[in-house]
Design an enzyme around this catalytic site. Sequence first.
Site, mmCIF file in Angstrom:
data_model
loop_
_atom_site.group_PDB
_atom_site.id
_atom_site.type_symbol
_atom_site.label_atom_id
_atom_site.label_comp_id
_atom_site.label_asym_id
_atom_site.label_seq_id
_atom_site.Cartn_x
_atom_site.Cartn_y
_atom_site.Cartn_z
ATOM 1 N N LYS A 45 23.339 10.058 5.684
ATOM 2 C CA LYS A 45 24.149 11.266 5.491
ATOM 3 C C LYS A 45 23.337 12.376 4.806
ATOM 4 C CE LYS A 45 27.466 8.947 7.420
ATOM 5 N NZ LYS A 45 28.443 8.047 6.834
HETATM 6 C C1 LIG Z 1 29.425 6.832 7.016
HETATM 7 C C2 LIG Z 1 30.867 6.938 7.382
HETATM 8 C C3 LIG Z 1 31.894 6.293 6.669
HETATM 9 C C4 LIG Z 1 31.662 5.224 5.651
HETATM 10 O O1 LIG Z 1 30.794 5.530 4.683
HETATM 11 P P1 LIG Z 1 29.980 4.347 3.926
HETATM 12 O O2 LIG Z 1 29.426 5.094 2.754
HETATM 13 O O3 LIG Z 1 28.948 3.877 4.876
HETATM 14 O O4 LIG Z 1 30.952 3.300 3.536
HETATM 15 C C5 LIG Z 1 33.198 6.569 7.005
HETATM 16 N N1 LIG Z 1 33.506 7.401 8.005
HETATM 17 C C6 LIG Z 1 32.563 8.008 8.739
HETATM 18 C C7 LIG Z 1 32.974 8.922 9.837
HETATM 19 C C8 LIG Z 1 31.209 7.773 8.467
HETATM 20 O O5 LIG Z 1 30.267 8.345 9.223
#
Ligand SMILES: *Cc1c(COP(=O)(O)O)cnc(C)c1O
Length: 402
Positions: free
Chosen positions: A201
């Site tokens: 991210k």
């Molecule tokens: C990355 C992601 C999550 C979950 O995040 P984590 O930190 O990996 O638990 C939830 N929703 C979307 C759309 C994501 O891309």
Amino acid sequence: MSPPKKGRRPRAHVARSPTTKPIPYARQTVEDDDIAAVVEVLRSDWLTTGPKVSEFEKGLARFTGASHAVAVTNGTAARHAAMFAAGIGPGDEVIVPAMTFAATANAVVFQGGTPVFADVDPDTLLLNPAKAEAKITPRTKAIVTVDYAGQPCDYDAFEAVTRKHHLLVIADSAHALGGEYKGRRVGTLADLTTLSFHPVKQITTGEGGMVTTERPEFAAAIERFRNHGITSDHRSRAEQGTWFYEMVELGYNYRITDMQCALGLSQLKKLPGWIARRRAIANQYDRAFADLDTIHPLKVSSDVKHAYHLYVVRLDLERLKGDRATAFAMLRARGVGVNVHYIPVHLHPFYRKRFGTGPDLCPVAEKAYQEILSLPMYASLSDSEVDRVIHAVSEVMEKLAT
Ligand SMILES: *Cc1c(COP(=O)(O)O)cnc(C)c1O
């Protein structure tokens, strides 16, 4: 193979460059000052529930403009906490877009609720407000918007729908930190917004997540929820010189560490520059692919500032000899780490079995799934790597064109 000796090996041999590393679709950027910030915490008194947690929360609230920000262990825990704060429970329905990561829907199930899948727009793959509204029943409690790829949804349209039906908007903005809708920042666009700091991210804490909200009662509920449902935390008891606490509801241990929050704070300073870099890369891709009729980048609304977690293209399969798997394999063979985001959630075996979902429920998302590829997109992607991606994509499309 031994390294080429100057003037001894034929030139063509050298030019093959066997050491060229594959380019992943996403990658974190961690610099020396980020590392130093983490090390400093390791030498301090507080490894968890310490001052870095509230500093990171305040920093993120300031960046987004949100009134409250509560940090948790990961983006999925943030989704769970948001569902808890929204009061989702057994018998409740929550509308969720079909085109998202499974965790978006899973969090509804964690709380005993039922995810009801709605279809997306073909041009953006964002939840379609009219299709979401058509799924509302007397049991519906909330609509989940997913800012797919980093493009904020049409929040004015969702606000109109949810005001009419007295529902909450719970944004999954895991892709969109740094994005804007009509000049308002992601984090302030919904009743509750969740973020993820997974390494793919925009900024990372290794694992990490955040919930932002304007409502103090939601923030307080999440602060309890991440700490076993207890009314005070370890540090506030230490400050008050007391041992007394009460557990008032069922919670979890979703606490994030101070090492992670120090990393997050250090990364947050660089976020505006990193978003600018992501947008510049998207621009280069847009220009390079504008003339190809075999692939189409997703559309971007003029109302938004896109945060480009992903750069997604759709293949025009009628103009191509192979399918998406063919293009995927050819690009991977050229060292371009393309990926697919996502298999529509309602097609996963768990949802088929538990909720009876399956093909034809969300035809737009299902068709898009056959055609999408995510190209490499991250702040530290160099100009020459962007050129390599563009060259490989153009070459593969030319080979596959009918
Ligand atoms: C990355 C992601 C999550 C979950 O995040 P984590 O930190 O990996 O638990 C939830 N929703 C979307 C759309 C994501 O891309």
